[in-house]
Each structure stands twice: as structure tokens, then as C-alpha cells.
Design a protein around this motif. Structure first.
Motif, PDB file in Angstrom:
ATOM      1  N   GLN A 186       0.935  -1.425   0.067  1.00  0.00           N
ATOM      2  CA  GLN A 186       0.245   0.332  -0.186  1.00  0.00           C
ATOM      3  C   GLN A 186       0.805   1.296   0.078  1.00  0.00           C
ATOM      4  N   HIS A 187       0.333   2.329  -0.857  1.00  0.00           N
ATOM      5  CA  HIS A 187       1.745   3.590  -0.411  1.00  0.00           C
ATOM      6  C   HIS A 187       0.482   4.770  -0.346  1.00  0.00           C
ATOM      7  N   CYS A 188       1.253   5.430   0.321  1.00  0.00           N
ATOM      8  CA  CYS A 188       0.490   6.481   1.067  1.00  0.00           C
ATOM      9  C   CYS A 188       1.572   7.945   0.790  1.00  0.00           C
ATOM     10  N   THR A 189       1.218   9.263   0.869  1.00  0.00           N
ATOM     11  CA  THR A 189       2.088  10.228   1.501  1.00  0.00           C
ATOM     12  C   THR A 189       2.104  10.613   3.051  1.00  0.00           C
ATOM     13  N   ALA A 190       2.888  10.873   3.524  1.00  0.00           N
ATOM     14  CA  ALA A 190       3.365  11.668   4.896  1.00  0.00           C
ATOM     15  C   ALA A 190       4.164  13.195   4.815  1.00  0.00           C
ATOM     16  N   ALA A 191       2.826  14.067   5.390  1.00  0.00           N
ATOM     17  CA  ALA A 191       3.681  14.930   5.479  1.00  0.00           C
ATOM     18  C   ALA A 191       5.460  15.013   6.987  1.00  0.00           C
ATOM     19  N   ALA A 192       6.574  15.472   6.585  1.00  0.00           N
ATOM     20  CA  ALA A 192       7.936  15.395   7.319  1.00  0.00           C
ATOM     21  C   ALA A 192       7.447  15.670   8.871  1.00  0.00           C
ATOM     22  N   ASN A 193       5.992  16.960   9.498  1.00  0.00           N
ATOM     23  CA  ASN A 193       5.563  16.275  10.471  1.00  0.00           C
ATOM     24  C   ASN A 193       4.404  16.158  11.289  1.00  0.00           C
ATOM     25  N   GLU A 194       3.777  15.037  10.650  1.00  0.00           N
ATOM     26  CA  GLU A 194       3.492  13.958  10.369  1.00  0.00           C
ATOM     27  C   GLU A 194       3.438  12.691  11.383  1.00  0.00           C
ATOM     28  N   VAL A 195       3.154  12.105  12.593  1.00  0.00           N
ATOM     29  CA  VAL A 195       3.822  10.549  12.356  1.00  0.00           C
ATOM     30  C   VAL A 195       3.267   9.984  11.869  1.00  0.00           C
ATOM     31  N   LEU A 196       3.587   8.986  10.882  1.00  0.00           N
ATOM     32  CA  LEU A 196       3.290   7.663  10.131  1.00  0.00           C
ATOM     33  C   LEU A 196       2.143   6.988  10.576  1.00  0.00           C
TER      34      LEU A 196
ATOM     35  N   CYS B 135       3.337  -0.851  17.088  1.00  0.00           N
ATOM     36  CA  CYS B 135       2.691  -0.004  16.256  1.00  0.00           C
ATOM     37  C   CYS B 135       4.375  -0.895  15.334  1.00  0.00           C
ATOM     38  N   VAL B 136       5.103  -1.392  15.504  1.00  0.00           N
ATOM     39  CA  VAL B 136       6.291  -1.613  15.154  1.00  0.00           C
ATOM     40  C   VAL B 136       6.414  -1.701  13.665  1.00  0.00           C
ATOM     41  N   GLY B 137       6.729  -1.107  12.763  1.00  0.00           N
ATOM     42  CA  GLY B 137       7.210  -1.593  11.048  1.00  0.00           C
ATOM     43  C   GLY B 137       9.130  -1.838  11.130  1.00  0.00           C
TER      44      GLY B 137
ATOM     45  N   ARG C  89      16.144  -2.078  11.227  1.00  0.00           N
ATOM     46  CA  ARG C  89      15.669  -0.848  12.143  1.00  0.00           C
ATOM     47  C   ARG C  89      14.144  -1.060  11.642  1.00  0.00           C
ATOM     48  N   PRO C  90      13.977  -0.644  13.150  1.00  0.00           N
ATOM     49  CA  PRO C  90      12.542  -0.626  13.746  1.00  0.00           C
ATOM     50  C   PRO C  90      12.170   0.939  12.843  1.00  0.00           C
ATOM     51  N   ALA C  91      10.783   1.218  13.326  1.00  0.00           N
ATOM     52  CA  ALA C  91      10.147   2.726  13.328  1.00  0.00           C
ATOM     53  C   ALA C  91       9.230   2.496  13.532  1.00  0.00           C
ATOM     54  N   LEU C  92       9.192   2.674  14.652  1.00  0.00           N
ATOM     55  CA  LEU C  92       7.440   3.123  15.799  1.00  0.00           C
ATOM     56  C   LEU C  92       6.390   3.906  14.933  1.00  0.00           C
ATOM     57  N   LEU C  93       5.747   3.510  14.279  1.00  0.00           N
ATOM     58  CA  LEU C  93       4.627   4.081  13.491  1.00  0.00           C
ATOM     59  C   LEU C  93       4.039   5.039  14.421  1.00  0.00           C
TER      60      LEU C  93
END
Ligand code: FES
Length: 122
Positions: free
Chosen positions: A17-27, A50-52, A79-83
Motif C-alpha cells: 500500500q502507498h501513501c504520502t506523509a508530511a514531514a511533521n506527521e506521525v506515520l 506499532c513497529v514496522g 531497523r525499527p520504526a515505531l509508527l
């Protein structure tokens, strides 16, 4: 206006799935805005629900994420990303853990899931 980055999430079955995220928006907010539900529990960077896993790109954390939590999640070389707390610092490719299906749902379904306390995937 803040920069926007392209975000691609891939589940264990290879669905994207694809989306866009602003630099100041949590994923998690960016993904949910695109209809992609993110399992969350604490929403504060503490539980890891919420890890990816970052395959490409970089994320930033402005607040609320324990360094020890990130180090523990990184222990196996991933490399984790806590979304719930991460923001995009570049275009991103994020692999989702097993049990997390990348499905896009309607805003009504999202509201119902939230009202019932989330997806319960921890
Ligand atoms: S929901 Fe707990 S760390 Fe993100």
C-alpha cells in the motif's frame, strides 16, 4: 507547507500500500488517512505494538520514544520504526511484521475498529 514523502508498506504476503506523509506527521496518522490501519496500544512509543521495519529510508522521532526500546527492537539487526511516533525523514519502504495485513479500509470501518479499541494485534 511541510515536505511530503512517499511511503510504501509491505506485509509478509508481499501486498503493498502507498501513501504520502508530511514531514511533521506521525506515520500512523498518514497511513490511517490513506485507509491503512496500524495496530497500536500505547500510542506513546513505549509498547512496540506499532513497529514496522525500515527497508529503505530514514525516520525521525521528536518526542516520546525510549532509546532503550529502539535498541531492544534493533537487537536482531533490523531497523525499527515505531509508527505511532516516527515521522518520515525521507521516502520510506517499511516491511510489516507477520500478522499485520496491509489492507485498506473505509473511513467508517476505521472508526468502528477505533471504537472497539483497535485491532488488538500486539
Ligand atoms: S503503539 Fe505503543 S509504541 Fe506505538
Amino acid at each position: 507547507m511541510d515536505r511530503c514523502f512517499a511511503v510504501c508498506v509491505v506485509d509478509a504476503a508481499g501486498r503493498q500500500q502507498h501513501c504520502t506523509a508530511a514531514a511533521n506527521e506521525v506515520l500512523s496518522a498518514a497511513l490511517e488517512r490513506a485507509g491503512i490501519l496500524v495496530p497500536q496500544a500505547c500510542r506513546g512509543g513505549a509498547c512496540g505494538a506499532c513497529v514496522g521495519w525500515l527497508a529503505c529510508g530514514e525516520v525521525a522521532y521528536r518526542q516520546g520514544v525510549s532509546r532503550s526500546r529502539l535498541e531492544k527492537l534493533s537487537a536482531e539487526g533490523l531497523r525499527p520504526a515505531l509508527l505511532c511516533r516516527a515521522t518520515a525523514a525521507s521516502d520510506l519502504l517499511i516491511n510489516m511484521p507477520n500478522g499485520w495485513n496491509v489492507v485498506s479500509v473505509s473511513p467508517l470501518s476505521q472508526a468502528l475498529v477505533r471504537a472497539q479499541g483497535g485491532l488488538g494485534l500486539t
